[in-house]
Design an enzyme around this catalytic site. Sequence first.
Site, PDB file in Angstrom:
ATOM      1  CB  ALA A  17      -0.928   0.000   1.210  1.00 43.13           C
ATOM      2  CB  SER A  38       9.666   1.597   5.799  1.00 43.11           C
ATOM      3  OG  SER A  38       9.458   0.245   6.112  1.00 43.11           O
ATOM      4  CB  THR A  47       3.442  -6.667   0.864  1.00 41.49           C
ATOM      5  OG1 THR A  47       2.542  -5.754   1.510  1.00 41.49           O
ATOM      6  CG2 THR A  47       2.977  -6.898  -0.557  1.00 41.49           C
ATOM      7  CB  SER A  49       5.350 -13.270   3.733  1.00 41.67           C
ATOM      8  OG  SER A  49       4.343 -12.501   4.332  1.00 41.67           O
ATOM      9  CG  PHE A 119      -8.027 -17.425  -3.535  1.00 36.27           C
ATOM     10  CD1 PHE A 119      -7.023 -18.053  -4.251  1.00 36.27           C
ATOM     11  CD2 PHE A 119      -7.690 -16.827  -2.319  1.00 36.27           C
ATOM     12  CE1 PHE A 119      -5.714 -18.091  -3.772  1.00 36.27           C
ATOM     13  CE2 PHE A 119      -6.387 -16.851  -1.830  1.00 36.27           C
ATOM     14  CZ  PHE A 119      -5.400 -17.479  -2.549  1.00 36.27           C
ATOM     15  CD  GLN A 233      -9.413 -13.699   6.460  1.00 33.05           C
ATOM     16  OE1 GLN A 233      -8.447 -13.289   5.820  1.00 33.05           O
ATOM     17  NE2 GLN A 233     -10.620 -13.758   5.962  1.00 33.05           N
ATOM     18  CG  HIS A 235      -5.415 -18.630   6.113  1.00 30.42           C
ATOM     19  ND1 HIS A 235      -5.399 -19.961   5.756  1.00 30.42           N
ATOM     20  CD2 HIS A 235      -5.261 -17.936   4.961  1.00 30.42           C
ATOM     21  CE1 HIS A 235      -5.242 -20.053   4.446  1.00 30.42           C
ATOM     22  NE2 HIS A 235      -5.155 -18.841   3.936  1.00 30.42           N
ATOM     23  CG  LEU A 245      -0.736 -18.756   4.654  1.00 30.92           C
ATOM     24  CD1 LEU A 245      -2.037 -18.808   5.431  1.00 30.92           C
ATOM     25  CD2 LEU A 245      -0.724 -17.571   3.710  1.00 30.92           C
ATOM     26  CD  GLU A 248      -8.726 -19.040   0.466  1.00 32.47           C
ATOM     27  OE1 GLU A 248      -8.608 -18.615   1.628  1.00 32.47           O
ATOM     28  OE2 GLU A 248      -9.565 -18.592  -0.330  1.00 32.47           O
ATOM     29  NE  ARG A 282      -8.336 -16.801   3.311  1.00 32.40           N
ATOM     30  CZ  ARG A 282      -7.347 -16.008   2.935  1.00 32.40           C
ATOM     31  NH1 ARG A 282      -7.064 -14.933   3.633  1.00 32.40           N
ATOM     32  NH2 ARG A 282      -6.627 -16.290   1.869  1.00 32.40           N
ATOM     33  CG  HIS A 350      -4.115 -14.738   7.229  1.00 26.66           C
ATOM     34  ND1 HIS A 350      -2.781 -14.951   6.960  1.00 26.66           N
ATOM     35  CD2 HIS A 350      -4.688 -14.435   6.033  1.00 26.66           C
ATOM     36  CE1 HIS A 350      -2.569 -14.778   5.657  1.00 26.66           C
ATOM     37  NE2 HIS A 350      -3.701 -14.444   5.080  1.00 26.66           N
ATOM     38  NE  ARG A 385      -7.791 -10.547   3.757  1.00 25.32           N
ATOM     39  CZ  ARG A 385      -6.859 -11.269   3.112  1.00 25.32           C
ATOM     40  NH1 ARG A 385      -6.677 -11.142   1.817  1.00 25.32           N
ATOM     41  NH2 ARG A 385      -6.097 -12.115   3.780  1.00 25.32           N
TER      42      ARG A 385
HETATM   43  C1  LIG Z   1       1.774 -15.026   5.094  1.00 24.48           C
HETATM   44  C2  LIG Z   1       0.766 -14.132   4.440  1.00 24.48           C
HETATM   45  C3  LIG Z   1       0.288 -14.439   3.189  1.00 24.48           C
HETATM   46  C4  LIG Z   1      -0.663 -13.619   2.581  1.00 24.48           C
HETATM   47  N1  LIG Z   1      -1.124 -13.948   1.333  1.00 24.48           N
HETATM   48  C5  LIG Z   1      -2.009 -13.119   0.723  1.00 24.48           C
HETATM   49  C6  LIG Z   1      -2.452 -13.396  -0.608  1.00 24.48           C
HETATM   50  O1  LIG Z   1      -2.040 -14.358  -1.248  1.00 24.48           O
HETATM   51  N2  LIG Z   1      -3.347 -12.543  -1.152  1.00 24.48           N
HETATM   52  C7  LIG Z   1      -3.831 -11.452  -0.504  1.00 24.48           C
HETATM   53  O2  LIG Z   1      -4.628 -10.707  -1.069  1.00 24.48           O
HETATM   54  N3  LIG Z   1      -3.408 -11.165   0.753  1.00 24.48           N
HETATM   55  C8  LIG Z   1      -2.510 -11.972   1.367  1.00 24.48           C
HETATM   56  N4  LIG Z   1      -2.092 -11.666   2.636  1.00 24.48           N
HETATM   57  C9  LIG Z   1      -2.499 -10.391   3.228  1.00 24.48           C
HETATM   58  C10 LIG Z   1      -1.700  -9.260   2.586  1.00 24.48           C
HETATM   59  O3  LIG Z   1      -0.424  -9.728   2.217  1.00 24.48           O
HETATM   60  C11 LIG Z   1      -1.530  -8.072   3.518  1.00 24.48           C
HETATM   61  O4  LIG Z   1      -2.761  -7.675   4.030  1.00 24.48           O
HETATM   62  C12 LIG Z   1      -0.912  -6.893   2.762  1.00 24.48           C
HETATM   63  O5  LIG Z   1       0.248  -7.284   2.075  1.00 24.48           O
HETATM   64  C13 LIG Z   1      -0.621  -5.743   3.694  1.00 24.48           C
HETATM   65  O6  LIG Z   1       0.112  -4.769   3.001  1.00 24.48           O
HETATM   66  P1  LIG Z   1       0.344  -3.338   3.626  1.00 24.48           P
HETATM   67  O7  LIG Z   1       1.062  -2.542   2.609  1.00 24.48           O
HETATM   68  O8  LIG Z   1      -0.921  -2.818   4.155  1.00 24.48           O
HETATM   69  O9  LIG Z   1       1.297  -3.609   4.888  1.00 24.48           O
HETATM   70  P2  LIG Z   1       2.674  -4.388   5.050  1.00 24.48           P
HETATM   71  O10 LIG Z   1       3.117  -5.072   3.837  1.00 24.48           O
HETATM   72  O11 LIG Z   1       2.540  -5.175   6.295  1.00 24.48           O
HETATM   73  O12 LIG Z   1       3.703  -3.190   5.289  1.00 24.48           O
HETATM   74  C14 LIG Z   1       3.642  -2.385   6.444  1.00 24.48           C
HETATM   75  C15 LIG Z   1       4.737  -1.357   6.354  1.00 24.48           C
HETATM   76  O13 LIG Z   1       4.571  -0.421   7.390  1.00 24.48           O
HETATM   77  C16 LIG Z   1       5.811  -0.169   7.999  1.00 24.48           C
HETATM   78  N5  LIG Z   1       5.562   0.220   9.393  1.00 24.48           N
HETATM   79  C17 LIG Z   1       4.747  -0.377  10.292  1.00 24.48           C
HETATM   80  N6  LIG Z   1       4.802   0.283  11.462  1.00 24.48           N
HETATM   81  C18 LIG Z   1       5.652   1.315  11.293  1.00 24.48           C
HETATM   82  C19 LIG Z   1       6.143   2.350  12.147  1.00 24.48           C
HETATM   83  N7  LIG Z   1       5.780   2.455  13.430  1.00 24.48           N
HETATM   84  N8  LIG Z   1       7.034   3.216  11.630  1.00 24.48           N
HETATM   85  C20 LIG Z   1       7.452   3.127  10.351  1.00 24.48           C
HETATM   86  N9  LIG Z   1       7.032   2.158   9.512  1.00 24.48           N
HETATM   87  C21 LIG Z   1       6.137   1.283   9.979  1.00 24.48           C
HETATM   88  C22 LIG Z   1       6.589  -1.443   7.864  1.00 24.48           C
HETATM   89  O14 LIG Z   1       7.968  -1.203   7.916  1.00 24.48           O
HETATM   90  C23 LIG Z   1       6.134  -1.907   6.487  1.00 24.48           C
HETATM   91  O15 LIG Z   1       6.935  -1.328   5.493  1.00 24.48           O
HETATM   92  C24 LIG Z   1      -1.142 -12.475   3.255  1.00 24.48           C
HETATM   93  C25 LIG Z   1      -0.653 -12.169   4.511  1.00 24.48           C
HETATM   94  C26 LIG Z   1       0.275 -12.994   5.115  1.00 24.48           C
HETATM   95  C27 LIG Z   1       0.720 -12.662   6.494  1.00 24.48           C
END
Ligand SMILES: Cc1cc2nc3c(=O)[nH]c(=O)nc-3n(C[C@H](O)[C@H](O)[C@H](O)COP(=O)(O)OP(=O)(O)OC[C@H]3O[C@@H](n4cnc5c(N)ncnc54)[C@H](O)[C@@H]3O)c2cc1C
Length: 573
Positions: A17, A38, A47, A49, A119, A233, A235, A245, A248, A282, A350, A385
């Site tokens: 995001a 970050s 993300t 993973s 899915f 959620q 999983h 994990l 799915e 899920r 999850h 979700r």
């Molecule tokens: C193992 C696993 C598998 C998944 N597989 C899928 C899938 O196949 N399909 C799907 O749709 N979803 C999947 N999900 C869910 C999805 O991956 C996540 O919801 C999504 O990637 C979250 O992205 P994000 O950018 O919101 O946050 P993240 O990728 O978690 O990034 C968070 C960022 O915020 C930063 N941050 C946090 N706190 C602070 C702070 N205090 N100060 C500065 N920086 C900070 C971190 O450094 C990081 O860069 C999966 C989740 C997991 C755990």
Amino acid sequence: MVEVVRHDIVIVGGGGAGIRAAIAAVEADPKVTVALVSKVYPMRSHTVSAEGGAAAVVPGSDDSLDKHAYDTVKGSDFLADQDVVDYFVEQAPLELTRLEHWGCPWSRNDDGSVATRPFGGMQIPRTWYAADKVGFHMLHTLFQHCMRFDRIVRYDEYFVTKLLVDGGAVKGVAALDMREGKTRVVLGRAVILATGGAGKCFPFTTNGTIKTGDGMALAYRAGVGLKDMEFVQYHPTGLPGTGILITEASRGEGGYLINSEGERFLVTRDYGVGQKAELGPRDMISRAIMQEISAGRGIKGAYGEHVQLDLRHLGEAKIMKRLPFVRELSKTYAGVDPVHQPIPIRPVVHYMMGGVDTNVTGATDLPGLYAAGECASVSLNGANRLGSNSLTECLVFGARAAIEALKYARGTSEGNETALRRQGEEEMARIDALRGRKKGGERISQIRREMNLAMERGCGVYRDQASMQQTVAEVAQLKGRYADLALEDSSKVFNTEILTALELGNMLDVAETIAVAALARQESRGAHACRDYPTRNDQKFLHHLLVFFTPAGPRLEKKAVTITRFQPEERKY
Ligand SMILES: Cc1cc2nc3c(=O)[nH]c(=O)nc-3n(C[C@H](O)[C@H](O)[C@H](O)COP(=O)(O)OP(=O)(O)OC[C@H]3O[C@@H](n4cnc5c(N)ncnc54)[C@H](O)[C@@H]3O)c2cc1C
């Protein structure tokens, strides 16, 4: 004196995001500069993973935007805001195609068209994938693309500890530069939170160690409501012991769930998933597994009881082509080769459906503050979700939040630098006082453990009023004890002890909002299954719950759900 840097937009989070938002901002405006802050090097964000895939209608296929919208709304147990869902499904194909143009290697069919897999809860295969390492490829693509822009200035390994507010609007953040142990101020005319989820509030989770709900806690303390927090959620398929994990996608590719009698219970028994069987949503599948275990059909293992995921009938060739990572993880962390043996699995925390309350544009009620990705609750996911909607959500709403933040930033002032600097200095003093503080006898690990167990007891797959009540009380008490934390390490360079202390403080706030909201929702909907109120109650609870911070404890408020085309109906598959 605290150092101050200034940009137009500050983005907290370098996951899917956050990076998508940064790119959207600099592409939309040739002058704007963005701070991408970050706490870890961006490629280490959670993300990376993600395994299974990202959902979007494939243009020209049998699928349609209406079908994707309906599946999402039904999956949410009618708690998604339907204007948000419509915007999401419309933008989803554009975002995934754009990612391809930036280099994302989506898997292909033999004729060269983009491949999709089924899915859970989706009536048509619409999950785009790159084998079973989707997050890795998506985040790489985004990260490499963002390097084209020198106007995206990265602050890696900066831990944001506070939102800076001036004249009622957010104007920047205070962050701890972990390399030097110094607090710095990063100013901007708008701030976008993209800090991910909070799975680490629980003991057994697929989430990386860094998922501690920081952004949710920052917004909460600044007076913004957290929405839909009761919906956590689980999983269905995590490896016992580690919580790693098993995607799915393994069921999407044809894997079965079996109990101790070798019975495919989602087919032979009525768990409400009908013909969809393993491809039900899920929440329902996690409950089915828990019921199998309670009925004595679980399998005893070193880490409690579990059931099994059977992929053997898929054969080695398909497993190696479509699910190579599943095989690797199962061999390494469970000691089984899925080509020859079923994989032990059990439900695992999850994903957070809840988060910082935003509208469809990503704006919060606090001027200048936006949120996107898992830390936000834009109301796409409601009470449950659907798998693979989240990665796409990060792209769609990351980009949208950036465009809105940019519009807002153009029309607002920079804020009073002296006042903002002063806030940064106060924050620096607070952090300095915490570092190596010997006062008090409480240990981080002890409080974290107790919080984890309280959350599992009260806010698990099944919940009841008495245990939720107890969890609310326990978390409140742990918050009191947190004030007496003793820290040992007074060093400045990469002092990880202070980071874990700050993260624990954030998790305690987030955990409290989860438990308080769960207790208040006296019905069962989506991922919130309450034994005392086993059915959905649209008359009383067809609304979101917002939790607000007050010095006296959390305060709850209702917020209407936007219902346009799809009227609530019984959720059966
Ligand atoms: C193992 C696993 C598998 C998944 N597989 C899928 C899938 O196949 N399909 C799907 O749709 N979803 C999947 N999900 C869910 C999805 O991956 C996540 O919801 C999504 O990637 C979250 O992205 P994000 O950018 O919101 O946050 P993240 O990728 O978690 O990034 C968070 C960022 O915020 C930063 N941050 C946090 N706190 C602070 C702070 N205090 N100060 C500065 N920086 C900070 C971190 O450094 C990081 O860069 C999966 C989740 C997991 C755990």
